[in-house]
Design an enzyme around this catalytic site. Structure first.
Site, PDB file in Angstrom:
ATOM      1  N   ASP A 204       0.892  -1.187  -0.112  1.00 23.44           N
ATOM      2  CA  ASP A 204      -0.016   0.115   0.036  1.00 23.44           C
ATOM      3  C   ASP A 204       1.098   1.259  -0.060  1.00 23.44           C
ATOM      4  OD1 ASP A 204      -2.207   1.612   0.422  1.00 23.44           O
ATOM      5  OD2 ASP A 204      -2.384   1.103   2.575  1.00 23.44           O
TER       6      ASP A 204
ATOM      7  N   GLU B  89       2.860   5.135  -3.891  1.00 23.09           N
ATOM      8  CA  GLU B  89       2.679   6.372  -4.967  1.00 23.09           C
ATOM      9  C   GLU B  89       4.137   6.917  -5.030  1.00 23.09           C
ATOM     10  OE1 GLU B  89       0.319   5.908  -2.565  1.00 23.09           O
ATOM     11  OE2 GLU B  89      -0.883   4.634  -4.046  1.00 23.09           O
TER      12      GLU B  89
ATOM     13  N   ASP C 110      -9.178   4.111  -1.806  1.00 27.82           N
ATOM     14  CA  ASP C 110      -9.924   4.448  -0.791  1.00 27.82           C
ATOM     15  C   ASP C 110     -11.334   4.722  -1.346  1.00 27.82           C
ATOM     16  OD1 ASP C 110      -7.954   3.715   0.716  1.00 27.82           O
ATOM     17  OD2 ASP C 110      -7.074   5.696   1.289  1.00 27.82           O
TER      18      ASP C 110
HETATM   19  C1  NOJ Z   1      -4.688   3.392   2.796  1.00 32.67           C
HETATM   20  C2  NOJ Z   1      -5.129   2.149   2.087  1.00 32.67           C
HETATM   21  O1  NOJ Z   1      -5.851   2.486   0.780  1.00 32.67           O
HETATM   22  C3  NOJ Z   1      -6.188   1.579   2.971  1.00 32.67           C
HETATM   23  O2  NOJ Z   1      -6.770   0.362   2.157  1.00 32.67           O
HETATM   24  C4  NOJ Z   1      -5.700   0.980   4.013  1.00 32.67           C
HETATM   25  O3  NOJ Z   1      -6.603   0.376   5.234  1.00 32.67           O
HETATM   26  C5  NOJ Z   1      -4.769   2.234   4.845  1.00 32.67           C
HETATM   27  N1  NOJ Z   1      -3.953   2.899   4.029  1.00 32.67           N
HETATM   28  C6  NOJ Z   1      -4.300   1.543   6.215  1.00 32.67           C
HETATM   29  O4  NOJ Z   1      -3.363   0.953   5.863  1.00 32.67           O
END
Ligand code: NOJ
Length: 954
Positions: free
Chosen positions: A529, A532, A605
């Site tokens: 995660d 970017e 998200d």
């Molecule tokens: C951002 C991610 O997109 C999300 O899916 C994750 O739960 C949070 N970071 C925490 O790791």
């Protein structure tokens, strides 16, 4: 994105952490985009006098050696006569054209390594090209039908690809090509004020008509509180690419928008800003916008009823793309990138399938994933302890709800030091993982790219000792930014010195005394995660562009590739845990062209809204166009507490996505399916069981995409490339070549939906077997909350496994059902691919790959017309490139007991006279005259064998 554990950290951080859309630039706030758009505005203002300043000399080899695959020549710019550029034009196998342009002997070097990361190898040159000079232009004629012609105009420089005499793609046809050359501050004044007769007069440099008369953001620019220093000065790149005979363009993921990309400029504009490609962690992103999101694939398809072509513009820097649908002259696009060489591939098509194959040839395909990864994934930020995980697993089992994978988000890690368990909450990580694995399930655990800068963190300490961390703009020391652990640094995966180190971390046994993840198992999948990369206190929530990477490249040069390297190395690390390797599972948020080789992606998200549910489908379709089929969106929406109706509908979206995971933000209420009230709980259980029953379909579709590059979710334009009415449709799709057509409901209170059908064919309701014949190209399908608009295209044979199980590996010996959906001529076909789902044994032929057919014939018998439907299973593996199928192969042996337990034949006009196994016994069957459905009970044939069932009709 907030957790209680991080609240304190957030309070300590600058107010910029209150994420807002204004955290991100519009084109007018990015200097080079402003300059690029100003260039096209000036060109539009002066259409008759505007011409590109770039020209080339006729290539020297002409007419000496006309059979060259391409040429290299120098380019001159009339506005900068002293600056040298070089152009390279080549034709590769499959008719792919590559056009590269760079500055020659410039003050500095432009970034030229994006292709090295995106491509699987150096593309092979075509041996089938003949060049000639014609009307003062160089023309290359090639292709099996010799109908492909690449025309290079010399002055101004323009490159046009024709097929059958029709223009397909034009580069620099609008004269917007501009490669800003490297310069010093002193000689970079296109206009200056001079004193003349006591007055200050603006003396315009001849370049100004083209470049503008100000040095707009050449050497630095400030956005919000950040100043981006630009030590190399202006180096942006602008190129117009026109598709004069195509009305639709698709691709360039990732954006929350329609699959057929709307205009961003001109009279038809839906948006004011160009589409942006700049991998970004955008908080609460909009469901309809050109904003850049987490990944970037600079590949665009252009499509018409007669032709599909594509451009792959291999740039790793921030890129903005204006699109204008112009009616008669097709689609005009304008690509503006911050840095890098020009490196454009033209993919000639002529069909969508050809374009997918051509792109796959360049960047590879998604490999066959681990079979379990196609099951259902249960995630949440966060399952808070080992016992929590065990409890969740028990509840799934108590409620008989299938699930394959439990996920752990960042709170498993002590102080967000990935790999290091918080022993207070996860005292027994290996035992916990093994408890999950005991039911043949798996765990996926998050490993983010930011490293807590703490010497008690072995991963950071070692990376620091090895000197493989990203450097700040000074080029010295370690860049420090803020992320979940607080003060963090980032491994520079461009640095070869980081590779073995990263791979060693994932070993579950210590080697050479180096720290490794011994508190893990070899089956654990990895979630990458924030790659970017997300930097909470950085400009636009990412790294400063003037940070320095291996080789001295600035972050601006490599930004969009950065996240792919992280997933690439994680994939390699996961594969290297065992010898021989097993198929790793890696989920990545950031991606680039070629990321399909390293695992799955999700759409980040999203919000628990109907709009986000709908756009998630469009985004997954666009990712498929971008060559990255293993994709899905968070079921339920990451933010918010979806009402049960929405959650049920979202499970359908998930069940018909290649990657199927429910996930939720830490502040949301728990919403695992077993927590739902009735009837919702049973509805979700049924949807999950449906997904599991269809795993053979999904896995077979993955086999195909792993070879052909054709996406798993197929929109109308891919299925019916000549049917114009379908080109804009992006709310229904087919699953692989299976013939399943689904239209998930993405609105509240829906009772029925209208499904578009592009052909004169019968479509059967998957659940009721009702045969629909489209009227005015539509069929109406009931879609109450307990109904899924799922159709089988006449002519398809769908293999399923219908025994409910707790996890997918437990289905290995389950029998198959075949739904034989006859087309209007009484025929059908289908496929089933199976292998062990874990190893690379398929490479040596350890597979079972069956082709199913149904053929209707008519003949005379006892004086009457007798119809026969012959349903058969044949081996397809001998025809694959992966090796000969020996029925004695290890995998085939291991599933030798697996039967076909039921045939359901749809579309039989009349009751059969008899149903027999070819050359053998009579079979038991039932026929329902309403709908013409024949059910053949337990034909007792093995799935690994050739067989045929003959249905005789009067
Ligand atoms: C951002 C991610 O997109 C999300 O899916 C994750 O739960 C949070 N970071 C925490 O790791």
């Amino acid at each position: 994105m907030r957790s209680p554990g991080t609240l304190l950290l957030l309070l300590l951080l600058p107010t910029s952490l209150a994420f807002k859309p204004t955290d991100f630039k519009t084109c007018s706030q990015a200097g080079f985009c402003r300059r690029g758009r100003a260039l096209s505005a000036r060109a539009k203002e002066n259409p008759s006098s505007w011409h590109s300043p770039y020209s080339i000399e006729p290539p020297e080899f002409l007419p000496l050696n006309p059979r060259q695959p391409g040429f290299t020549t120098s380019v001159r710019s009339s506005i900068h006569p002293n600056v040298k550029f070089v152009l390279d034009v080549r034709i590769h196998e499959e008719g792919i054209v590559r056009v590269r342009m760079d500055e020659e002997d410039g003050l500095r070097k432009r970034y030229n390594e994006a292709a090295q990361w995106a491509l699987i190898g150096e593309p092979l040159l075509s041996e089938d090209v003949v060049w000639k000079m014609d009307e003062g232009k160089a023309k290359a004629v090639y292709g099996p039908k010799k109908d492909m012609v690449l025309v290079v105009d010399f002055n101004p420089l323009k490159i046009t690809l024709f097929r059958g005499g029709v223009e397909q793609v034009v580069l620099n046809g609008r004269g917007l090509l501009h490669m800003e050359h490297f310069r010093t501050k002193e000689d970079s004044k296109p206009a200056e004020h001079i004193e003349s007769e006591g007055q200050s007069v603006l003396q315009v440099n001849p370049a100004a008509w083209f470049e503008g008369d100000t040095q707009d953001a050449f050497w630095d620019e400030t956005f919000s509180s950040w100043t981006d220093t630009k030590p190399k000065g202006p180096e942006s790149l602008s190129l117009d690419i026109t598709f004069p005979n195509h009305a639709h363009v698709y691709g360039i993921p990732q954006h929350a928008t329609n699959l057929s990309l709307p205009s961003t400029t001109g009279p038809t504009a839906r948006y004011t800003d160009p589409f942006r490609l700049y991998n970004s962690d955008v908080f609460e992103y909009l469901a309809d916008s050109t904003t850049s999101l987490y990944g970037s694939i600079p590949l665009m398809h252009a499509h018409s009823a007669k032709s599909t072509v594509a451009v792959f513009n291999v740039l790793a820097s921030e890129t903005w793309i204006d699109i204008a649908h112009t009616g008669k002259s097709g689609v005009e696009t304008h690509w503006i990138s911050e840095s890098g060489i020009l490196d454009v591939f033209l993919l000639p098509g002529p069909t969508p399938t050809d374009v997918f194959a051509q792109y796959a040839r360049l960047t590879g395909t998604a490999p066959l994933p681990a079979h379990w990864s196609l099951g259902y994934h249960q995630c949440r930020w966060n399952y808070v302890s080992s016992d929590d995980i065990r409890g969740v697993q028990n509840r799934f089992d108590e409620e008989d709800i299938p699930v394959d994978v439990f996920w752990l988000d960042i709170e498993y890690a002590e102080d967000h030091k990935y790999f290091m368990w918080n022993k207070k909450t996860f005292p027994d990580p290996v035992e916990m993982t093994k408890d999950v694995e005991a039911i043949e399930r798996k765990m996926v655990i998050i490993v983010d790219p930011h490293l807590k800068r703490s010497n008690d963190y072995p991963v950071y300490k070692r990376a620091s000792e090895l000197g493989v961390l990203v450097k700040p703009k000074s080029g010295e020391g370690e860049y420090e930014g803020w992320c979940w652990p607080g003060s963090s640094s980032w491994i520079d995966f461009f640095h070869p010195g980081s590779w073995d180190f990263w791979i060693s971390l994932f070993k579950t046994k210590t080697i050479d005394g180096q720290w490794s993840w011994t508190e893990s198992t070899n089956n654990v999948g990895i979630w990458n995660d924030m790659n970017e990369p997300s930097v909470f206190n950085g400009p636009e929530i990412t790294m400063p562009k003037d940070n320095v990477h291996y080789g001295g490249w600035e972050h601006r040069d490599v930004h969009n590739v950065n996240g792919m390297l992280f997933a690439n190395l994680t994939f390699q690390a996961a594969a290297a845990r065992t010898d021989p390797p097993r198929r790793p599972f890696v989920l990545t948020r950031a991606f680039y062209a070629g990321s399909q080789r390293f695992g799955a992606m999700w759409t980040g998200d999203n919000l628990g809204t109907w709009e986000h549910m709908a756009v998630g489908i469009q985004m997954v379709l666009a990712n498929g166009v971008g060559g990255m089929p293993f994709a899905g969106s968070d079921v339920g929406g990451f933010f918010g507490n979806p009402e049960p109706e929405m959650l049920v509908r979202w499970y359908v979206v998930g069940a018909f996505s290649p990657f199927f995971r429910a996930h939720a933000h830490i502040d949301t209420k728990r919403r695992e399916p077993y927590l739902l009230e009735e009837p919702y709980k049973s509805l979700v259980r049924d949807i999950l069981r449906l997904r599991y029953s269809m795993l053979p379909v999904w896995y077979t579709a993955f086999r195909e995409t792993s070879e052909s590059g054709v996406p798993i979710l197929r929109p109308q334009y891919v299925m019916f490339p000549e049917d114009e009415a379908g080109f804009g449709i992006d709310d229904q799709y087919y699953v692989g070549s299976s013939g399943l057509l689904v239209k998930p409901v993405t609105q509240k209170g829906v009772k029925e939906v209208s499904v578009y059908i592009a052909e004169d064919q019968v479509y059967y309701d998957y659940f009721t077997n009702h045969a629909h014949r489209p009227k005015n190209r539509h069929i109406t399908v009931p879609a109450n909350l307990d109904q899924i608009p799922l159709l089988i295209r006449g002519g398809s044979i769908i293999p399923t496994r219908e025994r409910p199980r707790r996890s997918s590996p437990l289905m290995k010996h389950d029998p198959f059902t075949l739904r034989v959906a006859l087309d209007t001529s009484g025929n059908a076909r289908g496929e089933l691919y199976l292998d062990d789902g874990e190893t690379y044994g398929y490479g040596k032929g350890d597979v079972v790959w069956r082709g199913f057919g149904a053929e209707s014939t008519k003949g005379k018998g006892k004086g009457k017309e007798i119809g026969t439907v012959r349903i058969s299973s044949v081996d397809l593996a001998t025809r694959t490139a992966v090796g000969a199928y020996d029925p004695a192969n290890e995998f085939a042996r291991s599933v030798g007991d697996v039967r076909v337990e039921k045939l359901v034949v749809l579309g039989l006009g009349k009751k059969p006279l008899s149903v027999v196994l070819d050359g053998g016994r009579e079979l038991e069957w039932e026929f329902t005259s309403e709908g013409g459905v024949l059910v053949v009970k337990d034909p007792a044939v093995r799935v690994v064998d050739d067989w045929a069932v003959v249905v005789k009709l009067e």
